[in-house]
Design an enzyme around this catalytic site. Structure first.
Site, short mmCIF file in Angstrom:
data_model
loop_
_atom_site.label_atom_id
_atom_site.label_comp_id
_atom_site.label_asym_id
_atom_site.label_seq_id
_atom_site.Cartn_x
_atom_site.Cartn_y
_atom_site.Cartn_z
CB SER A 138 -18.60 -29.53 -7.99
OG SER A 138 -17.77 -30.68 -7.98
CE1 TYR A 151 -22.78 -32.35 -10.67
CE2 TYR A 151 -20.44 -32.89 -10.60
CZ TYR A 151 -21.59 -32.44 -9.98
OH TYR A 151 -21.55 -32.05 -8.65
N1 LIG Z 1 -22.08 -35.20 -2.94
C1 LIG Z 1 -21.02 -34.84 -3.62
O1 LIG Z 1 -20.03 -35.60 -3.72
C2 LIG Z 1 -20.97 -33.48 -4.26
C3 LIG Z 1 -19.72 -32.96 -4.64
C4 LIG Z 1 -19.67 -31.70 -5.23
C5 LIG Z 1 -20.82 -30.98 -5.43
N2 LIG Z 1 -22.03 -31.51 -5.05
C6 LIG Z 1 -23.23 -30.71 -5.31
O2 LIG Z 1 -23.94 -30.53 -4.10
C7 LIG Z 1 -25.30 -30.23 -4.41
C8 LIG Z 1 -26.20 -31.03 -3.47
O3 LIG Z 1 -26.08 -32.40 -3.75
P1 LIG Z 1 -25.91 -33.50 -2.59
O4 LIG Z 1 -24.52 -33.99 -2.66
O5 LIG Z 1 -26.43 -32.99 -1.31
O6 LIG Z 1 -26.81 -34.68 -3.20
P2 LIG Z 1 -28.28 -35.19 -2.85
O7 LIG Z 1 -28.33 -35.67 -1.44
O8 LIG Z 1 -28.62 -36.14 -3.95
O9 LIG Z 1 -29.17 -33.88 -2.94
C9 LIG Z 1 -29.57 -33.32 -4.17
C10 LIG Z 1 -30.73 -32.38 -3.91
O10 LIG Z 1 -31.13 -31.79 -5.17
C11 LIG Z 1 -32.53 -31.98 -5.32
N3 LIG Z 1 -32.91 -32.13 -6.73
C12 LIG Z 1 -32.40 -33.00 -7.63
N4 LIG Z 1 -33.07 -32.89 -8.80
C13 LIG Z 1 -34.02 -31.92 -8.61
C14 LIG Z 1 -35.05 -31.38 -9.43
N5 LIG Z 1 -35.27 -31.81 -10.68
N6 LIG Z 1 -35.83 -30.40 -8.92
C15 LIG Z 1 -35.65 -29.97 -7.64
N7 LIG Z 1 -34.71 -30.46 -6.82
C16 LIG Z 1 -33.90 -31.43 -7.30
C17 LIG Z 1 -32.85 -33.26 -4.55
O11 LIG Z 1 -34.21 -33.27 -4.10
P3 LIG Z 1 -35.39 -34.17 -4.72
O12 LIG Z 1 -34.81 -35.47 -5.16
O13 LIG Z 1 -36.35 -34.25 -3.57
O14 LIG Z 1 -35.93 -33.34 -5.84
C18 LIG Z 1 -31.93 -33.13 -3.34
O15 LIG Z 1 -32.54 -32.35 -2.34
C19 LIG Z 1 -25.48 -30.55 -5.89
O16 LIG Z 1 -25.51 -29.35 -6.62
C20 LIG Z 1 -24.24 -31.36 -6.23
O17 LIG Z 1 -23.88 -31.23 -7.58
C21 LIG Z 1 -22.11 -32.73 -4.47
#
Ligand SMILES: NC(=O)c1ccc[n+]([C@@H]2O[C@H](COP(=O)([O-])OP(=O)(O)OC[C@H]3O[C@@H](n4cnc5c(N)ncnc54)[C@H](OP(=O)(O)O)[C@@H]3O)[C@@H](O)[C@H]2O)c1
Length: 256
Positions: A138, A151
């Site tokens: 991130s 985080y």
């Molecule tokens: N969106 C943003 O603004 C942003 C910015 C910077 C970085 N990121 C990073 O991008 C990555 C993906 O996030 P996203 O933005 O796509 O959000 P998201 O739509 O909430 O996706 C998160 C994913 O992680 C999985 N997950 C969460 N807890 C888990 C657990 N205990 N075991 C297995 N899987 C788990 C969720 O699946 P289940 O709920 O089905 O388990 C989901 O598939 C993350 O690492 C996040 O930190 C996001």
């Protein structure tokens, strides 16, 4: 056909990355907790592309998760060529007030499972002289994050770990890339609490655009991929400021 394992493939950036690998003709292994969503995506990808898609439900916050995944991979006779460590979540709030279990689970998913899966799958890649790791970090990695301290620290770990790994892997034929998105339209905003801030809403990129940038950067063997000019400007600017200044700015705009 090469096989890519993607954690957090049930939604957001991970789901879009899974589609991109599948569209390129790679078999995919989809990991997350939501079994129904994974099965549905696997069905959809199998019917759209001439590939195999396998759903493996797993809660990566459990200390036994990596070992159980290893057994599942060997039960399905799956060899992983690319590992995408994307699963992760955040929580806005003061460290001393946020739920302790939620913060522990964040460390388990964002750091411990990411490291454990890499340790599990990397030796095979090195032996074969091919493959790679794509870790989702991130822009939070570039400064301390008051009111979301754990985080931000987990993402600083992902950046440092992946960069270190990349140097260790020089000459092995195996790559290591970190994708460092800024605000992105996924479930992350609502789940973490960050979605309430107007700076987050205004700057948010689509999950598809972020995944495309990460996928292209991984294919080109880039070290760090920061999607979007705003995010690149911000992370570059942060490098010119003293850390005491950047953490005070974050504390102001990210008031919990
Ligand atoms: N969106 C943003 O603004 C942003 C910015 C910077 C970085 N990121 C990073 O991008 C990555 C993906 O996030 P996203 O933005 O796509 O959000 P998201 O739509 O909430 O996706 C998160 C994913 O992680 C999985 N997950 C969460 N807890 C888990 C657990 N205990 N075991 C297995 N899987 C788990 C969720 O699946 P289940 O709920 O089905 O388990 C989901 O598939 C993350 O690492 C996040 O930190 C996001």
């Amino acid at each position: 056909m090469p096989t890519t394992l993607i954690t957090g493939a049930s939604s957001g950036i991970g789901l879009e990355l899974a589609k991109l690998f599948a569209a390129d003709g790679e078999n995919v292994v989809l990991v997350a907790r939501s079994e129904g969503k994974l099965e549905e995506l696997a069905r959809q990808l199998r019917s759209t592309y001439p590939i195999e898609a396998t759903a493996i439900p797993s809660d990566l916050s459990r200390s036994t998760a990596v070992e159980e995944l290893r057994s599942e991979l060997s039960r399905h006779s799956l060899r992983i060529d690319t590992l995408v460590n994307n699963a992760g979540f955040g929580a806005l709030g003061k460290f001393a007030e946020l739920d302790a279990d939620r913060q522990r689970n964040m460390l388990m998913v964002n750091v411990v499972a990411l490291t454990g899966l890499t340790r599990q799958l990397l030796p095979g890649m090195i032996e074969r002289g091919s493959g790679g790791i794509l870790n989702v970090g991130s822009t939070a990695a570039y400064q301390a994050g008051p009111n979301m301290s754990v985080y931000y620290a987990t993402k600083a770990y992902v950046l440092s770990f992946t960069e270190g790994l990349r140097e260790e892997l020089a000459g092995t034929g195996v790559s290591a890339t970190v994708l460092a998105p800024g605000p992105t339209e996924t479930g992350f905003g609502a789940d973490s609490g960050m979605g309430k801030f107007s700076f987050f809403q205004k700057a948010a990129m689509s999950a598809r655009a972020v995944a495309k940038a990460g996928y292209a950067g991984y294919r080109k063997n880039e070290d760090v991929v920061i999607p979007g000019w705003r995010n690149r400007l911000m992370t570059t600017g942060v490098g010119f400021l003293p850390r005491v200044a950047t953490r005070k700015i974050v504390a102001k705009i990210q008031d919990a």
